[in-house]
Design an enzyme around this catalytic site. Sequence first.
Site, PDB file in Angstrom:
ATOM      1  N   GLY A   1      89.393  30.771  62.409  1.00 41.63           N
ATOM      2  CA  GLY A   1      88.226  30.014  61.883  1.00 41.63           C
ATOM      3  C   GLY A   1      88.246  29.773  61.599  1.00 41.63           C
ATOM      4  O   GLY A   1      87.423  29.112  60.634  1.00 41.63           O
ATOM      5  N   GLY A   2      88.901  27.866  62.518  1.00 38.39           N
ATOM      6  CA  GLY A   2      88.794  26.585  61.770  1.00 38.39           C
ATOM      7  C   GLY A   2      88.820  26.609  59.990  1.00 38.39           C
ATOM      8  O   GLY A   2      88.221  25.337  59.332  1.00 38.39           O
TER       9      GLY A   2
ATOM     10  N   ARG B   1      99.358  37.335  54.399  1.00 39.31           N
ATOM     11  CA  ARG B   1      99.611  38.298  55.721  1.00 39.31           C
ATOM     12  C   ARG B   1     101.031  38.980  55.621  1.00 39.31           C
ATOM     13  O   ARG B   1      99.876  40.428  55.834  1.00 39.31           O
ATOM     14  CB  ARG B   1      99.493  36.999  56.739  1.00 39.31           C
ATOM     15  CG  ARG B   1      97.850  36.499  57.036  1.00 39.31           C
ATOM     16  CD  ARG B   1      98.314  35.124  58.135  1.00 39.31           C
ATOM     17  NE  ARG B   1      96.523  34.402  57.594  1.00 39.31           N
ATOM     18  CZ  ARG B   1      96.545  33.875  58.938  1.00 39.31           C
ATOM     19  NH1 ARG B   1      97.293  33.352  59.642  1.00 39.31           N
ATOM     20  NH2 ARG B   1      95.346  33.924  59.181  1.00 39.31           N
TER      21      ARG B   1
END
Lengths: 507, 507
Positions: free
Chosen positions: B92-93, B339
């Site tokens: 996702g950069g 996460r």
Amino acid sequence: MIYYLEQLFRRHFLKFSGAATATSGLLLAGLSTEAAAQNVSVPKHWDETFDVVVIGSGFAGLSAAIEARKAGANVIVLEKMPVPGGNSTINGGGMAAVGSDVQKAHGVKDSVDLMVADMYKAGLGLNYPQQARMVAEKSNEAFEWCRDYLGVKFKDTLAHFGGHAVPRTHTTTIQSGSGIVQPMLQKCDELGVQLQKKVYVKRLIVDGERVVGLEVLPNYRQGKEDASNTKFIKANKGVVMAAGGFAADVLYRTTQDPRLTAELDTTNHKGATAECLKELIRVGGNPVQLSWIQLGPWASPDEKGFGLAPIFAGYAAYPNGIMVDPQTGKRFVNELADRKIRADAIIKTGHPAIGICDEVGMQPAKHVMDKLLERGVVHKFDTLNELAAFYKIPEAELLAQAERYNRFVAQGKDSEFSKPFDMGQKTLGQAPFYGVRFWPKAHHTMGGIEIDTQARVVNIETRKPIPGLYAAGEITGGTHGACRLGTVAIPDCIVFGRIAGQQVVKA
Amino acid sequence: MIYYLEQLFRRHFLKFSGAATATSGLLLAGLSTEAAAQNVSVPKHWDETFDVVVIGSGFAGLSAAIEARKAGANVIVLEKMPVPGGNSTINGGGMAAVGSDVQKAHGVKDSVDLMVADMYKAGLGLNYPQQARMVAEKSNEAFEWCRDYLGVKFKDTLAHFGGHAVPRTHTTTIQSGSGIVQPMLQKCDELGVQLQKKVYVKRLIVDGERVVGLEVLPNYRQGKEDASNTKFIKANKGVVMAAGGFAADVLYRTTQDPRLTAELDTTNHKGATAECLKELIRVGGNPVQLSWIQLGPWASPDEKGFGLAPIFAGYAAYPNGIMVDPQTGKRFVNELADRKIRADAIIKTGHPAIGICDEVGMQPAKHVMDKLLERGVVHKFDTLNELAAFYKIPEAELLAQAERYNRFVAQGKDSEFSKPFDMGQKTLGQAPFYGVRFWPKAHHTMGGIEIDTQARVVNIETRKPIPGLYAAGEITGGTHGACRLGTVAIPDCIVFGRIAGQQVVKA
């Protein structure tokens, strides 16, 4: 706030634990350095030749040796230490088995599915399905083999260990794994299995794809190796690696879990190091789940190593008493939860917990009480008030907790932490009272080398068995997943040890 | 009850996930079988010679290549796939960096200690202390190197990703890792770094203790290998392994975590397999923490692979909206938790969760919305009532939850799950509303080969660096411990990739 866990561990291990056991790992690393430079090819001359060479003389190794010998093989067992048995002799002698006549006599309803479910729950689902099931399925066969074939003496009562849904732990009368190791050694002797002690495995020797033997150091003394004095032993049928886990190998265990520094004590004997695991990796084995290292929640910081506190804990304080946080006087976890849950809960409090039981609850640990009291590991009090004063527990809170707990026992239901009351547990009220401090120690390495259900070591690349190479017991990974249930080590070692011994002779 | 986790996984992956990505692992296993039979010795003739050979063309590999080339070395990058960049181009950069001028411009108070603490908290304390700190310490240098030296275009806003205490994620304007990979490739081109694609590493070649080169398969096409057509490449200074993780390698990942079967989709490109990791183990590297495999909680079962849902999740639904259990209509976890916490929480419900945000909250993901709506991954509704009806969420419960959440936002304090509101979050009220289903996919392999702080691969036995062998990025283990925080992959890869490139030329 920074490095919360890290610092918590460091601080408390430093504070509460005894001296470290790092030396063995460090000394062995020195040896390995030397050994690593050499690439052993197949020797022209073998010093000795056997059909089967078994590495390690604990439950798994001796089970393999007995089975291989019974199948007609010429078998030798190599043991690194001066005494045989490794961790097996210092374990508590508890053996989980499903469907035994002892369970039936006590009206315990159990099933393979139920034991597998317990193993999965503790193992967080990381268990290898086929291996976990095989251990449960063959656990009673392993129990009967010990009792009826080897002549192991078991109590006719059952114990309910943490994480098990029902009582299924069968314990040797002497409440020690040596009650199984000694009959195994005697059987080896009767059958003509050789045992050589003080033999260190330097290299597995591979010819093409096949393991054909070993280079070893005879007359080995930990920390005083003479790496040049080597011997080559040929294994016509194969090698069974049953060298145990690496919980005492501080250098290696911290590469997998950096929290488990030398400040953390271990329950293991000092020979529980990783060199044989590394050899298995070197010849193509697949190391699995190595970072799951179990801490025993029943260890005492007031004695070194495994000690005797785990017996008092597993048979008295945990099933028949309570564990409280000395700062609050309150329970904080189900005393029969699995080891990881309990150890994590103790560590989270930041200080040792206090285990407590009364005179009635103490009885199943009676034979070790003199030593525990004499060594100052367990203390005895006429009243709970005195116990509270000694451990600096808020007295009123502790008394209120004891009253609540007694009400739960009377009602047959623990409304606080859902501890199962299926052992005819008694209330906490008959003086004297006994107290012990608990702080976790590194106990079992769940991970290890990958095997298949025939105990064959699987090649990491080809996924095929490595010819001539078998493994069983704590050196293998997968059966227990993230967390091994108490007293499942013995069935694991014996079930897969016997399979290894039966399979290696077919090679 | 039996196999709770196992069955839960199997059932739900089967039900909600797309087709599996098992093929790549299986095909490669076939190749490896063949390769395993061969023991490559040092060839008499080398086909090509370079100072430095870098394996992998993602963030880590290209960073290493640029640094080595800048130091004067003759460098080649070998990439297995037909296109460069691996997972780096589809990420996702987002890049976590501490102390940047962007943070300062937005008044965000941050520190290296705070980022390290966040990494430890997510990593459950299993992080390698020196490596975790090095990534945090050098994160801003890595960010400035990308922006000022490579010319990477970043947004001038920050994002607050799950598990981070403060907003510290800097995102490329195109919200993709390719916004970094492309400038890196351009820099390599300018500097004269060679890039060869479709080259598969068959073997590292070791001379004595030193890695001196590789045997490779040129013209490689996944699943259509010609293993006989090999080439030998000499590396005068050394080899940098930056071949990535193995989340797409079903066969290998299930040996470390048996729950992650082919029924579980992955966000990774199909080349994310374990063959280079196995080569590192074969030549004496130490595999650490391999069983910690991260599931991305922001993946959608309604698209294949990484997809675009993670962008909608990370920049819109999670920070600016809510995630509810469709059976209850209620939130069940802090949408900005790490996460592992979020993925575990979703899996525990047994079915996909629903992420929701409104028109205002959606804005940071605006550029991907057309595609997401067109593909049916995200759906758009005029009212929350319509959204509730579509996803079969109890309407009254959802409206009550939205009202509670809006009150928390207005008060600046989430009394339900302590989600941080430090991004000027808005209430959920401006129609239209957007909904997405979330179900975890295998995303990142935290474990890998052990390196030291100079990116040197450490020998499992001697504990010394293996001469000529370096590694960086996802193929290494230790930095992230049990769970990598979102957007720490890029600083990890760039920091250690650059170190590897700087160190290898000194050999």
